[in-house]
Design a protein around this motif. Sequence first.
Motif, PDB file in Angstrom:
ATOM      1  N   LEU A 115      22.701  36.376   7.700  1.00 42.21           N
ATOM      2  CA  LEU A 115      23.342  37.361   6.822  1.00 42.21           C
ATOM      3  C   LEU A 115      24.827  37.028   6.645  1.00 42.21           C
ATOM      4  O   LEU A 115      25.388  37.190   5.570  1.00 42.21           O
ATOM      5  N   ILE A 116      25.438  36.505   7.728  1.00 46.20           N
ATOM      6  CA  ILE A 116      26.835  36.054   7.655  1.00 46.20           C
ATOM      7  C   ILE A 116      26.929  34.881   6.669  1.00 46.20           C
ATOM      8  O   ILE A 116      27.843  34.814   5.844  1.00 46.20           O
ATOM      9  N   PHE A 119      26.604  36.260   3.163  1.00 45.46           N
ATOM     10  CA  PHE A 119      27.829  36.919   2.703  1.00 45.46           C
ATOM     11  C   PHE A 119      28.873  35.894   2.244  1.00 45.46           C
ATOM     12  O   PHE A 119      29.529  36.082   1.230  1.00 45.46           O
ATOM     13  N   TYR A 120      29.039  34.813   3.006  1.00 43.30           N
ATOM     14  CA  TYR A 120      30.087  33.862   2.631  1.00 43.30           C
ATOM     15  C   TYR A 120      29.695  33.034   1.401  1.00 43.30           C
ATOM     16  O   TYR A 120      30.551  32.719   0.566  1.00 43.30           O
ATOM     17  N   PHE A 151      31.269  26.038   5.076  1.00 45.86           N
ATOM     18  CA  PHE A 151      31.762  27.033   6.031  1.00 45.86           C
ATOM     19  C   PHE A 151      30.823  28.238   6.144  1.00 45.86           C
ATOM     20  O   PHE A 151      30.821  28.924   7.166  1.00 45.86           O
ATOM     21  N   GLN A 155      29.779  29.238   9.794  1.00 44.82           N
ATOM     22  CA  GLN A 155      29.901  30.630  10.274  1.00 44.82           C
ATOM     23  C   GLN A 155      28.597  31.106  10.897  1.00 44.82           C
ATOM     24  O   GLN A 155      28.591  31.795  11.916  1.00 44.82           O
ATOM     25  N   VAL A 158      28.239  29.539  14.313  1.00 47.64           N
ATOM     26  CA  VAL A 158      29.135  30.197  15.282  1.00 47.64           C
ATOM     27  C   VAL A 158      28.583  31.587  15.645  1.00 47.64           C
ATOM     28  O   VAL A 158      28.599  31.987  16.811  1.00 47.64           O
ATOM     29  N   MET A 159      28.072  32.299  14.653  1.00 48.58           N
ATOM     30  CA  MET A 159      27.515  33.635  14.904  1.00 48.58           C
ATOM     31  C   MET A 159      26.321  33.547  15.853  1.00 48.58           C
ATOM     32  O   MET A 159      26.177  34.370  16.759  1.00 48.58           O
ATOM     33  N   LEU A 162      27.733  33.059  19.235  1.00 48.36           N
ATOM     34  CA  LEU A 162      28.322  34.305  19.741  1.00 48.36           C
ATOM     35  C   LEU A 162      27.249  35.279  20.226  1.00 48.36           C
ATOM     36  O   LEU A 162      27.470  36.056  21.149  1.00 48.36           O
TER      37      LEU A 162
END
Lengths: 164, 146
Positions: A115-116, A119-120, A151, A155, A158-159, A162
Amino acid sequence: MKKGLEFKGLKFLYIVIIAYIVLFFIEQKNALLSLQKALDIFYQLLPIFLFIILIMTLINYFLRPKQIIKHFGKESGAKGVIYALLAGIISHGPMYAWYGMIQELREQGAKDSLLITFFYARAIKIPMLPFMLGIFGLAFTLILSFYILLFAVIQGVVMDWLEE
Amino acid sequence: MKQEQPITIKNAIKKAIMNLITMMPMLLGVIGLIGIMQTYITPDMLSKLFGYGVVADIGTGTLMGAISAGNPAVSYIIAEELLTQGVTLYAVTAFILAWVTLGIVQLPAETSVFGLRFTLYKNILTLLSTMLVAYFTVITLQVFSS
């Protein structure tokens, strides 16, 4: 007991209404100008709302949790990333207009990292590309689009990290 | 285990409409706030904030894009004006990108829908990416142009 409609952002709307009322008493001209601008934005968004209802209907009808998990879920892999990028690129309208649909996907098991990425990838606005080309040129538009997609994927990675 | 109910097209439409209706207060709030922001933040005000080096310009461009809102076409028009006024391409790239990827006015609504954790992660990652994308885009463009 039957559950009623659960409106989102009511408090936020009340705060904005209060801001307009205060502004009206302080600077009436700017309050009316702001309201006019807000109404213009609302009218511009009406066709997008219809488009969103159409997309959400199709998702509700065709995509079941199992199918969504298959494309956006934990086992989706690289295919999920490609779906997220494509969905981001083809989606229209402002980001906040999509919040309801995205939250629904989350509740159905979609991965936050995808989803991140989605969004980007929305930063690429296909209807705006001719406009961007006219102002910034082909090289800039292509390079910027490439880095946005790169990117968007980074992202997501990275998510994922995390969330581990 | 609960069996998944089959959904009809009528139910799918109803669900989509109800979903949008429940989001309406939040949408109207954001639209109202954007109206106020567009009245008080003018391109002339924005141009005075640039011209302090690459990193500072990218930071300022990102911040300005994040607090502004509206149709992306508006950001391109402002960007063109900023370039004319001598603002660097680093800042302008960060500005147009932050315009569509970050939204400070949307943060309360975003948090209420997705929760604090997701909103925080999303916006920090987006902020960093936007600054890096702006930097790499201009650097790459310069390499290709030379």
